[in-house]
Enzyme design. Structure first.
Site, short mmCIF file in Angstrom:
data_model
loop_
_atom_site.label_atom_id
_atom_site.label_comp_id
_atom_site.label_asym_id
_atom_site.label_seq_id
_atom_site.Cartn_x
_atom_site.Cartn_y
_atom_site.Cartn_z
N ASP A 179 -16.08 -4.88 5.58
CA ASP A 179 -15.14 -5.91 6.05
C ASP A 179 -15.94 -7.09 6.61
OD1 ASP A 179 -14.78 -3.72 8.79
OD2 ASP A 179 -15.55 -5.76 9.02
N SER A 224 -20.87 7.67 12.24
CA SER A 224 -21.14 9.12 12.34
C SER A 224 -22.60 9.43 12.00
CB SER A 224 -20.20 9.88 11.38
OG SER A 224 -20.50 9.50 10.04
N HIS A 278 -23.90 -2.17 2.92
CA HIS A 278 -23.12 -1.52 1.85
C HIS A 278 -22.24 -2.51 1.09
CE1 HIS A 278 -23.63 2.45 4.25
NE2 HIS A 278 -24.72 2.11 3.57
N ARG A 328 -7.91 -2.07 -0.27
CA ARG A 328 -8.68 -2.33 0.96
C ARG A 328 -8.83 -3.85 1.18
NH1 ARG A 328 -14.00 0.98 0.65
NH2 ARG A 328 -14.18 0.31 2.82
#
Ligand code: APR
Length: 233
Positions: free
Chosen positions: A92, A174, A107, A59
């Site tokens: 990110d 979500s 996070h 990632r």
């Protein structure tokens, strides 16, 4: 000139989708190919650290290749007229790359590493992180990411910021992971909430002053920002 209106923007993986970063729970999302508890939990890290380190190395390598999208940039222009705080679930740094000046990561951050022993010992880290990469006391380093089951240290800060919002925007999430999703309950019933998501996972009836914009970040955020500027003039 009175004080600038405070806008708090809660973002999730959908904010970065059009930059090319996968979301988690969409079809062929990140969690589809992986067992969350294997690659994003302390248990997984102690059981198979190489697997976890490689998951985040992949990632991190990808993040080096992508750029902010028009949604990120629109949020930066918002700062010309408003006091903007971004509270993101994303790891990110695309909000920072675009130029947002106040970003709170709930996070963690992909481009940072920290000591497995002293969690306050955090380093900038953009290359692969492997076993044997140690802190200055000889302890193994780990991704500076909040894994499932771990505390969310920035939650109190995020809650205080959200309580002061004159307006709340929620983009590309979500709303399934707590405590982040609970932030929506920290604004007063009079505070306008704008929810931008192509498949919005929220019931308008649940909130007093909610506008759902069923669009993507690139399509919906610049339009919303322009509408806000129009109401100013
Ligand atoms: N623009 C805006 N929203 C989008 C786009 C897009 N182009 N594409 C998808 N979305 C929306 C989806 O409809 C969905 O509501 O983004 C949301 C992505 O939801 P998730 O994949 O669950 O991501 P998120 O809500 O950020 O997950 C929260 O869960 O896995 C943990 O720690 C991880 O921070 C993450 C947290």
């Amino acid at each position: 000139m009175g004080r600038k209106q405070k806008i708090v923007v809660l973002t999730g993986a959908g904010m970065s989708a059009e930059s090319g970063l996968k979301t988690f729970r969409d079809s062929n999302g990140l969690w589809e190919g992986h067992d969350v508890m294997q690659v994003a939990s302390p248990q997984g890290f102690s059981r198979n650290p190489e697997l976890v380190l490689e998951f985040y190395n992949q990632r991190r390598r990808q993040l080096l290749e992508v750029s902010p999208n028009a949604g990120h940039h629109a949020l930066v222009t918002l700062e010309n007229h408003f006091d903007v705080s971004i509270v993101t679930q994303n790891v990110d740094n695309l909000h920072e790359q675009a130029g947002s000046s106040h970003v709170v990561h709930l996070h963690g951050e992909l481009f940072k590493a920290r000591s497995t022993v002293n969690e306050n010992h955090v380093l900038e880290w953009k290359k692969d992180l492997v076993l044997g990469d140690l802190d200055d006391r000889g302890h193994q380093l780990r991704p500076h990411i909040v894994w499932f089951g771990e505390m969310v240290p920035m939650m109190d800060v995020a809650a205080q910021i959200t309580q002061q919002a004159d307006m709340l925007m929620i983009i590309g999430t979500s709303m399934q992971v707590y405590p982040a999703a609970g932030l929506i309950h920290h604004v007063s019933s009079r505070t306008p909430i704008y929810f931008v998501d192509p498949k919005p996972n929220i019931r308008s009836s649940d909130f007093g002053n909610l506008t759902v914009i069923p669009k993507t970040a690139v399509d919906g955020v610049p339009t919303l920002v322009n509408q806000l500027f129009d109401t100013l003039i």
